[in-house]
Write a protein that holds these residues in place. Structure first.
Motif, short mmCIF file in Angstrom:
data_model
loop_
_atom_site.label_atom_id
_atom_site.label_comp_id
_atom_site.label_asym_id
_atom_site.label_seq_id
_atom_site.Cartn_x
_atom_site.Cartn_y
_atom_site.Cartn_z
N ARG A 139 0.93 -1.15 0.11
CA ARG A 139 0.05 0.08 -0.05
C ARG A 139 0.95 1.32 0.16
NH1 ARG A 139 -5.27 0.34 1.20
NH2 ARG A 139 -5.12 -1.59 2.43
N VAL A 140 2.00 1.17 0.64
CA VAL A 140 3.07 2.46 0.67
C VAL A 140 3.64 2.87 -0.68
CG1 VAL A 140 3.44 2.23 3.02
CG2 VAL A 140 5.00 1.05 1.41
N GLY A 141 3.40 1.77 -1.75
CA GLY A 141 3.69 2.11 -3.16
C GLY A 141 2.56 2.78 -3.83
N SER A 142 1.59 3.33 -3.21
CA SER A 142 0.44 4.02 -3.78
C SER A 142 0.92 5.49 -3.67
CB SER A 142 -0.86 3.89 -3.11
OG SER A 142 -1.82 4.89 -3.51
N ILE A 143 0.88 6.00 -4.72
CA ILE A 143 1.42 7.79 -4.84
C ILE A 143 0.17 8.38 -4.18
CG2 ILE A 143 1.90 9.54 -6.29
CD1 ILE A 143 3.35 7.61 -8.22
N ASN A 162 4.40 -1.12 -9.56
CA ASN A 162 3.01 -1.04 -9.73
C ASN A 162 3.01 -0.45 -11.24
OD1 ASN A 162 2.45 -1.69 -7.14
ND2 ASN A 162 1.95 0.22 -6.39
N MET A 163 3.58 0.40 -11.48
CA MET A 163 3.51 1.03 -12.95
C MET A 163 4.19 -0.07 -13.91
SD MET A 163 3.17 3.45 -14.82
CE MET A 163 2.92 4.83 -14.17
N LEU A 164 5.20 -0.72 -13.56
CA LEU A 164 5.61 -2.02 -14.47
C LEU A 164 4.30 -2.86 -14.75
CD1 LEU A 164 9.03 -2.07 -13.04
CD2 LEU A 164 8.80 -1.67 -15.37
N VAL A 165 3.79 -3.42 -13.73
CA VAL A 165 2.77 -4.31 -13.83
C VAL A 165 1.70 -3.70 -14.69
CG1 VAL A 165 1.23 -5.64 -12.67
CG2 VAL A 165 3.35 -5.40 -11.80
N CYS A 183 -1.49 -6.33 -8.66
CA CYS A 183 -0.59 -6.10 -7.66
C CYS A 183 -1.28 -6.31 -6.32
CB CYS A 183 -0.29 -4.58 -7.73
SG CYS A 183 0.91 -4.08 -9.21
N TYR A 184 -0.57 -6.92 -5.31
CA TYR A 184 -1.38 -7.40 -4.23
C TYR A 184 -0.88 -6.85 -2.92
CZ TYR A 184 -3.26 -10.50 -0.69
OH TYR A 184 -3.85 -11.32 0.46
N CYS A 229 -5.82 -5.32 -15.23
CA CYS A 229 -5.03 -4.93 -14.20
C CYS A 229 -5.64 -4.66 -12.93
CB CYS A 229 -3.97 -4.01 -14.24
SG CYS A 229 -2.35 -4.10 -13.20
N HIS A 230 -5.27 -5.12 -11.97
CA HIS A 230 -5.81 -4.75 -10.32
C HIS A 230 -4.87 -4.44 -9.28
CE1 HIS A 230 -9.94 -6.23 -11.35
NE2 HIS A 230 -9.22 -7.05 -12.19
N PHE A 231 -5.15 -3.56 -8.42
CA PHE A 231 -4.48 -3.42 -7.30
C PHE A 231 -5.40 -3.45 -6.08
CE2 PHE A 231 -1.29 0.02 -5.44
CZ PHE A 231 -0.75 -0.90 -4.36
N ILE A 232 -5.17 -4.67 -5.42
CA ILE A 232 -6.09 -4.84 -4.09
C ILE A 232 -5.19 -5.36 -3.11
CG2 ILE A 232 -7.80 -5.91 -5.88
CD1 ILE A 232 -6.98 -8.49 -4.89
N ASP A 233 -5.69 -5.15 -2.07
CA ASP A 233 -5.19 -5.44 -0.57
C ASP A 233 -5.85 -7.07 -0.14
OD1 ASP A 233 -7.92 -5.16 0.46
OD2 ASP A 233 -7.28 -3.35 1.63
N TRP A 234 -5.40 -7.22 1.06
CA TRP A 234 -5.61 -8.52 1.41
C TRP A 234 -7.10 -8.92 1.69
CZ3 TRP A 234 -8.23 -8.44 6.34
CH2 TRP A 234 -8.15 -7.28 6.84
N ASN A 235 -7.80 -7.71 1.70
CA ASN A 235 -9.17 -7.86 1.95
C ASN A 235 -10.13 -7.82 1.02
OD1 ASN A 235 -11.41 -8.57 4.05
ND2 ASN A 235 -11.69 -6.12 3.98
N GLY A 236 -9.42 -7.97 -0.05
CA GLY A 236 -9.93 -7.60 -1.66
C GLY A 236 -10.39 -6.14 -1.95
#
Length: 241
Positions: A139-143, A162-165, A183-184, A229-236
């Motif tokens: 999450r700390v990779g979120s700008i 994240n940008m590469l993915v 990205c998880y 492409c998705h960027f999600i956390d452990w809770n979905g």
């Protein structure tokens, strides 16, 4: 079609839990690690590979070996990453004066460049019939979700990942059609990566590797595959880029 799973960074806690989970479900698992693996007692069909150097050439050679064996991957999880390294005196920066070339180079090498090399070569052996590729991010990779500052190298290297993915997902979708990149953010997991930073984490927010692995596999099955492409956390939950 049999589920052929590749786990990169197999010596880590989350990776080990993923290997156990996927193999227990009947998948054929290929586990790759730079370090020798001490725990190889997983159940099921698991093949271990030590890649002492995860650079462009060695990753390319490994993927070519899989191609020669006619392996077509349906699921890939790239778990490589680091936050601190005592041997090099690298710790998350608290202020600008802590930023160093050495630390930045190390963060980007492991957290961004190595996954990029895997993305580069894996496109050639991923299934065109519903494949998924996951990179463990943070999450700390979120700008957009950075209100605290600090941790310059780790934040920047994960933002780059994240940008590469995200960028690779465009080409993957064009070349493979039915493919999804993710990205998880696994949350704070009780592994060596988070060990020095656990004292301020509530007990219910410190997850076991097994819990994180099960959450990831569960959420992957529910994601909209029409979205490349998705960027999600452990809770979905969606994490903003």
């Amino acid at each position: 079609m049999k589920n052929n799973v590749l786990i990169v960074g197999a010596s880590g806690g989350i990776a080990s839990a993923l290997i156990e989970q996927y193999s227990s479900e009947g998948a054929r698992v290929f586990a790759v690690s730079r370090a020798p693996l001490s725990d190889t007692n997983h159940s099921g069909d698991v093949t271990y590979h030590q890649l002492a150097e995860q650079d462009d050439r060695h990753i390319s050679e490994f993927v070519e070996q899989l191609a020669e064996q006619q392996v077509v991957l349906t699921t890939v999880v790239i778990t490589t990453g680091f936050l601190h390294r005592e041997s090099d005196g690298i710790h998350p920066e608290k202020r600008l004066e802590d930023v160093s070339e050495q630390a930045l180079a190390a963060y980007f090498s492991t957290n961004s460049i190595i996954p990029a090399m895997w993305l580069k070569h894996l496109v050639n052996i991923m299934s065109k019939e519903g494949s998924t590729l996951v990179c463990l991010s943070a999450r700390v990779g979120s700008i957009s979700d950075n209100g605290l500052g600090g941790w310059y190298g780790y934040r920047a290297s994960k933002a780059a990942l994240n940008m590469l993915v995200k960028t690779a997902s465009v080409e993957y979708k064009r070349r493979l059609k039915d493919v999804m990149l993710v990205c998880y953010h696994p949350g704070t997991v009780d592994t060596g990566l988070s060990k020095p930073f656990q004292k301020n984490v509530a007990a219910k927010k410190l997850f076991t590797p097994e819990f994180t692995a099960k959450q990831l596999i569960h959420h992957l099955s529910a994601l909209n595959r029409d979205q490349s492409c998705h960027f999600i956390d452990w809770n979905g939950e969606v994490v903003t880029w």
